[in-house]
Design a protein around this motif. Structure first.
Motif, PDB file in Angstrom:
ATOM      1  N   SER A   1       0.802  -1.234   0.000  1.00 37.85           N
ATOM      2  CA  SER A   1       0.000   0.000   0.000  1.00 37.85           C
ATOM      3  C   SER A   1       0.829   1.275   0.000  1.00 37.85           C
ATOM      4  CB  SER A   1      -0.935   0.009   1.217  1.00 37.85           C
ATOM      5  OG  SER A   1      -0.173  -0.027   2.425  1.00 37.85           O
ATOM      6  N   GLN A   2       2.146   1.151   0.072  1.00 40.99           N
ATOM      7  CA  GLN A   2       3.002   2.322   0.180  1.00 40.99           C
ATOM      8  C   GLN A   2       3.741   2.596  -1.131  1.00 40.99           C
ATOM      9  OE1 GLN A   2       3.010   3.977   3.401  1.00 40.99           O
ATOM     10  NE2 GLN A   2       1.296   2.537   3.482  1.00 40.99           N
ATOM     11  N   GLY A   3       3.800   3.856  -1.518  1.00 38.97           N
ATOM     12  CA  GLY A   3       4.620   4.264  -2.652  1.00 38.97           C
ATOM     13  C   GLY A   3       4.107   3.881  -4.012  1.00 38.97           C
ATOM     14  N   LEU A   4       2.778   3.777  -4.184  1.00 39.11           N
ATOM     15  CA  LEU A   4       2.239   3.539  -5.520  1.00 39.11           C
ATOM     16  C   LEU A   4       2.578   4.725  -6.415  1.00 39.11           C
ATOM     17  CD1 LEU A   4       0.518   1.620  -3.642  1.00 39.11           C
ATOM     18  CD2 LEU A   4      -1.284   1.854  -5.349  1.00 39.11           C
ATOM     19  N   VAL A   5       2.696   4.475  -7.714  1.00 36.43           N
ATOM     20  CA  VAL A   5       3.049   5.534  -8.663  1.00 36.43           C
ATOM     21  C   VAL A   5       1.778   6.005  -9.375  1.00 36.43           C
ATOM     22  CG1 VAL A   5       4.453   6.174 -10.648  1.00 36.43           C
ATOM     23  CG2 VAL A   5       5.315   4.491  -8.986  1.00 36.43           C
ATOM     24  N   PHE A   6       1.378   7.240  -9.119  1.00 36.78           N
ATOM     25  CA  PHE A   6       0.246   7.863  -9.794  1.00 36.78           C
ATOM     26  C   PHE A   6       0.803   8.881 -10.781  1.00 36.78           C
ATOM     27  CE2 PHE A   6      -3.815   7.299  -7.114  1.00 36.78           C
ATOM     28  CZ  PHE A   6      -3.418   6.049  -6.670  1.00 36.78           C
ATOM     29  N   THR A   7       0.437   8.726 -12.065  1.00 40.12           N
ATOM     30  CA  THR A   7       0.917   9.628 -13.103  1.00 40.12           C
ATOM     31  C   THR A   7      -0.269  10.274 -13.802  1.00 40.12           C
ATOM     32  OG1 THR A   7       2.906   8.293 -13.468  1.00 40.12           O
ATOM     33  CG2 THR A   7       2.277   9.823 -15.214  1.00 40.12           C
ATOM     34  N   GLY A   8      -0.226  11.594 -13.928  1.00 42.48           N
ATOM     35  CA  GLY A   8      -1.303  12.312 -14.595  1.00 42.48           C
ATOM     36  C   GLY A   8      -0.991  13.795 -14.673  1.00 42.48           C
ATOM     37  N   THR A   9      -1.870  14.525 -15.319  1.00 41.60           N
ATOM     38  CA  THR A   9      -1.672  15.976 -15.492  1.00 41.60           C
ATOM     39  C   THR A   9      -2.464  16.736 -14.438  1.00 41.60           C
ATOM     40  OG1 THR A   9      -1.475  15.625 -17.884  1.00 41.60           O
ATOM     41  CG2 THR A   9      -1.792  17.892 -17.114  1.00 41.60           C
ATOM     42  N   PRO A  10      -1.778  17.406 -13.506  1.00 42.38           N
ATOM     43  CA  PRO A  10      -2.462  18.142 -12.436  1.00 42.38           C
ATOM     44  C   PRO A  10      -2.881  19.542 -12.906  1.00 42.38           C
ATOM     45  CG  PRO A  10      -0.104  18.204 -12.058  1.00 42.38           C
ATOM     46  CD  PRO A  10      -0.312  17.398 -13.311  1.00 42.38           C
ATOM     47  N   LYS A  11      -3.912  19.581 -13.728  1.00 47.94           N
ATOM     48  CA  LYS A  11      -4.319  20.850 -14.332  1.00 47.94           C
ATOM     49  C   LYS A  11      -4.774  21.876 -13.295  1.00 47.94           C
ATOM     50  CE  LYS A  11      -5.670  18.736 -18.730  1.00 47.94           C
ATOM     51  NZ  LYS A  11      -6.774  18.506 -19.697  1.00 47.94           N
ATOM     52  N   ALA A  12      -5.383  21.405 -12.234  1.00 48.84           N
ATOM     53  CA  ALA A  12      -5.859  22.338 -11.208  1.00 48.84           C
ATOM     54  C   ALA A  12      -4.703  23.063 -10.524  1.00 48.84           C
ATOM     55  CB  ALA A  12      -6.696  21.599 -10.175  1.00 48.84           C
ATOM     56  N   SER A  13      -3.518  22.473 -10.609  1.00 48.12           N
ATOM     57  CA  SER A  13      -2.339  23.110 -10.018  1.00 48.12           C
ATOM     58  C   SER A  13      -1.628  24.028 -11.006  1.00 48.12           C
ATOM     59  CB  SER A  13      -1.359  22.035  -9.527  1.00 48.12           C
ATOM     60  OG  SER A  13      -1.977  21.189  -8.583  1.00 48.12           O
ATOM     61  N   GLY A  14      -2.178  24.140 -12.213  1.00 44.05           N
ATOM     62  CA  GLY A  14      -1.602  25.038 -13.210  1.00 44.05           C
ATOM     63  C   GLY A  14      -0.536  24.409 -14.072  1.00 44.05           C
ATOM     64  N   LEU A  15      -0.431  23.087 -14.070  1.00 42.49           N
ATOM     65  CA  LEU A  15       0.563  22.407 -14.906  1.00 42.49           C
ATOM     66  C   LEU A  15      -0.124  21.749 -16.092  1.00 42.49           C
ATOM     67  CD1 LEU A  15       2.816  20.742 -12.170  1.00 42.49           C
ATOM     68  CD2 LEU A  15       3.081  22.967 -13.257  1.00 42.49           C
ATOM     69  N   ASP A  16       0.611  21.675 -17.210  1.00 44.63           N
ATOM     70  CA  ASP A  16       0.030  21.084 -18.419  1.00 44.63           C
ATOM     71  C   ASP A  16       0.806  19.864 -18.902  1.00 44.63           C
ATOM     72  OD1 ASP A  16       2.321  22.275 -19.308  1.00 44.63           O
ATOM     73  OD2 ASP A  16       1.346  23.609 -20.767  1.00 44.63           O
ATOM     74  N   LYS A  17       1.677  19.311 -18.047  1.00 48.50           N
ATOM     75  CA  LYS A  17       2.418  18.105 -18.381  1.00 48.50           C
ATOM     76  C   LYS A  17       2.177  17.040 -17.316  1.00 48.50           C
ATOM     77  CE  LYS A  17       6.172  20.416 -20.917  1.00 48.50           C
ATOM     78  NZ  LYS A  17       7.643  20.619 -20.983  1.00 48.50           N
ATOM     79  N   ARG A  18       2.276  15.781 -17.745  1.00 48.45           N
ATOM     80  CA  ARG A  18       2.087  14.669 -16.822  1.00 48.45           C
ATOM     81  C   ARG A  18       3.253  14.580 -15.844  1.00 48.45           C
ATOM     82  NH1 ARG A  18      -1.156  10.333 -18.217  1.00 48.45           N
ATOM     83  NH2 ARG A  18       0.476   8.789 -17.814  1.00 48.45           N
ATOM     84  N   VAL A  19       2.921  14.374 -14.596  1.00 46.90           N
ATOM     85  CA  VAL A  19       3.925  14.200 -13.551  1.00 46.90           C
ATOM     86  C   VAL A  19       3.617  12.901 -12.805  1.00 46.90           C
ATOM     87  CG1 VAL A  19       4.221  16.689 -13.299  1.00 46.90           C
ATOM     88  CG2 VAL A  19       2.646  15.467 -11.781  1.00 46.90           C
ATOM     89  N   SER A  20       4.601  12.387 -12.121  1.00 48.33           N
ATOM     90  CA  SER A  20       4.424  11.171 -11.323  1.00 48.33           C
ATOM     91  C   SER A  20       4.588  11.497  -9.848  1.00 48.33           C
ATOM     92  CB  SER A  20       5.438  10.100 -11.735  1.00 48.33           C
ATOM     93  OG  SER A  20       5.204   9.672 -13.064  1.00 48.33           O
ATOM     94  N   VAL A  21       3.720  10.895  -9.052  1.00 48.95           N
ATOM     95  CA  VAL A  21       3.681  11.177  -7.622  1.00 48.95           C
ATOM     96  C   VAL A  21       3.611   9.857  -6.855  1.00 48.95           C
ATOM     97  CG1 VAL A  21       2.333  12.262  -5.781  1.00 48.95           C
ATOM     98  CG2 VAL A  21       2.542  13.388  -8.004  1.00 48.95           C
ATOM     99  N   ALA A  22       4.319   9.767  -5.743  1.00 48.10           N
ATOM    100  CA  ALA A  22       4.227   8.605  -4.856  1.00 48.10           C
ATOM    101  C   ALA A  22       3.001   8.774  -3.970  1.00 48.10           C
ATOM    102  CB  ALA A  22       5.486   8.481  -4.004  1.00 48.10           C
ATOM    103  N   VAL A  23       2.178   7.731  -3.911  1.00 47.53           N
ATOM    104  CA  VAL A  23       0.926   7.802  -3.154  1.00 47.53           C
ATOM    105  C   VAL A  23       0.816   6.590  -2.231  1.00 47.53           C
ATOM    106  CG1 VAL A  23      -1.598   7.819  -3.319  1.00 47.53           C
ATOM    107  CG2 VAL A  23      -0.229   9.105  -4.981  1.00 47.53           C
TER     108      VAL A  23
END
Length: 271
Positions: free
Chosen positions: A163-185
């Motif tokens: 359950s630790q450190g899953l990789v979520f990748t997507g475009t966080p448009k609400a944060s003002g970014l227009d490129k896909r980023v990866s986040v540990a969840v």
């Protein structure tokens, strides 16, 4: 010479008879199992108000010996694309071990009550529907890289990652970014409500197997917040309490395992 030919013909005839008997027995056993699976699928559909028959397997050979003993070794039930009030659609799975048929027919009816030695219960949400709940339209969920490359560690018998450190990748448009980023969840369950799955973003990932896109320092907090969410209403088949959550392929899976329970087919799909 004549005696040898006669003996050979006798042996061939006996062998053919034995083979025919074996094929007949195996065919009867196999056919009975298929019919029982069909009837169980229909019963689950009726009891749980599904829109179509789920996939069902009654495992173990010989099948008719299990029928005679009023005890199935293992049953698997899977239903895909089930309507879900929170995520839109999800898949449901259950694996039942040691099913007691003493008070039920071998053709399990919709109203049957089934004591089972162990029940494994899962709800599966694909990346698309997780992303819709989070507001990230192009979300992709993956198991932690260290577990994806290790066939012997970090997963349960059903193939679920930790359950630790899953990789979520997507475009966080609400944060003002227009490129896909990866986040540990990290995944966990809410205090006092184990049907609420908590997604907690812990950091930006830029290494191998990620989008490789850095996030400006002044945007990091917003991005982590956008990748954090609570998904409520995750009730497992047969009301089994969740014990773990992780990823399998590109899906988020919540799993519960319980021993010594009695289930009814209507509980496969929880209200």
């Amino acid at each position: 010479m004549g005696d040898n030919v006669a003996v050979r013909k006798l042996l061939i005839g006996l062998t053919a008879t034995v083979i025919a008997l074996v094929v007949g027995v195996v065919g009867t056993d196999f056919g009975s199992a298929i019919y029982a699976e069909y009837r169980l699928a229909r019963s689950v559909r009726s009891a749980a108000a599904l829109n179509w028959d789920p996939w069902v397997a009654i495992l173990g050979f010989p099948f008719l010996t299990q029928v005679r003993n009023h005890h199935y070794k293992e049953i698997e039930i899977r239903a895909t694309g089930v309507d879900h009030p929170v995520v839109g659609r999800a898949s449901l799975e259950a694996t039942l071990h040691g099913i007691d048929l003493a008070d039920s027919s071998w053709l399990i009816a919709p109203d049957a009550k089934l004591p089972v030695e162990k029940a494994e219960s899962r709800i599966i949400i694909d990346s698309t529907h997780v992303g819709r709940v989070m507001g990230i339209g192009d979300l992709l969920v993956e198991a932690p890289e260290r577990e994806s490359n290790d066939a012997t560690g970090g997963t349960t018998e059903s193939g679920i990652s930790g359950s630790q450190g899953l990789v979520f990748t997507g475009t966080p448009k609400a944060s003002g970014l227009d490129k896909r980023v990866s986040v540990a969840v990290d995944l966990s369950f809410a205090d006092g409500d184990d049907t609420a799955l908590v997604l907690t973003a812990t950091g930006i990932l830029t290494g191998p197997g990620t989008a490789g896109e850095p996030v400006p320092e002044d945007k990091t907090a917003a991005v982590l917040s956008e990748f954090s969410h609570t998904i409520t209403g995750q009730k497992l088949p047969f009301g089994i309490a969740p014990t773990t959550a992780g990823a399998r392929g590109s899906d988020v899976i919540i799993e519960g395992i319980a021993s010594g329970v009695t289930i009814d087919l209507a509980g496969f799909r929880q209200p």
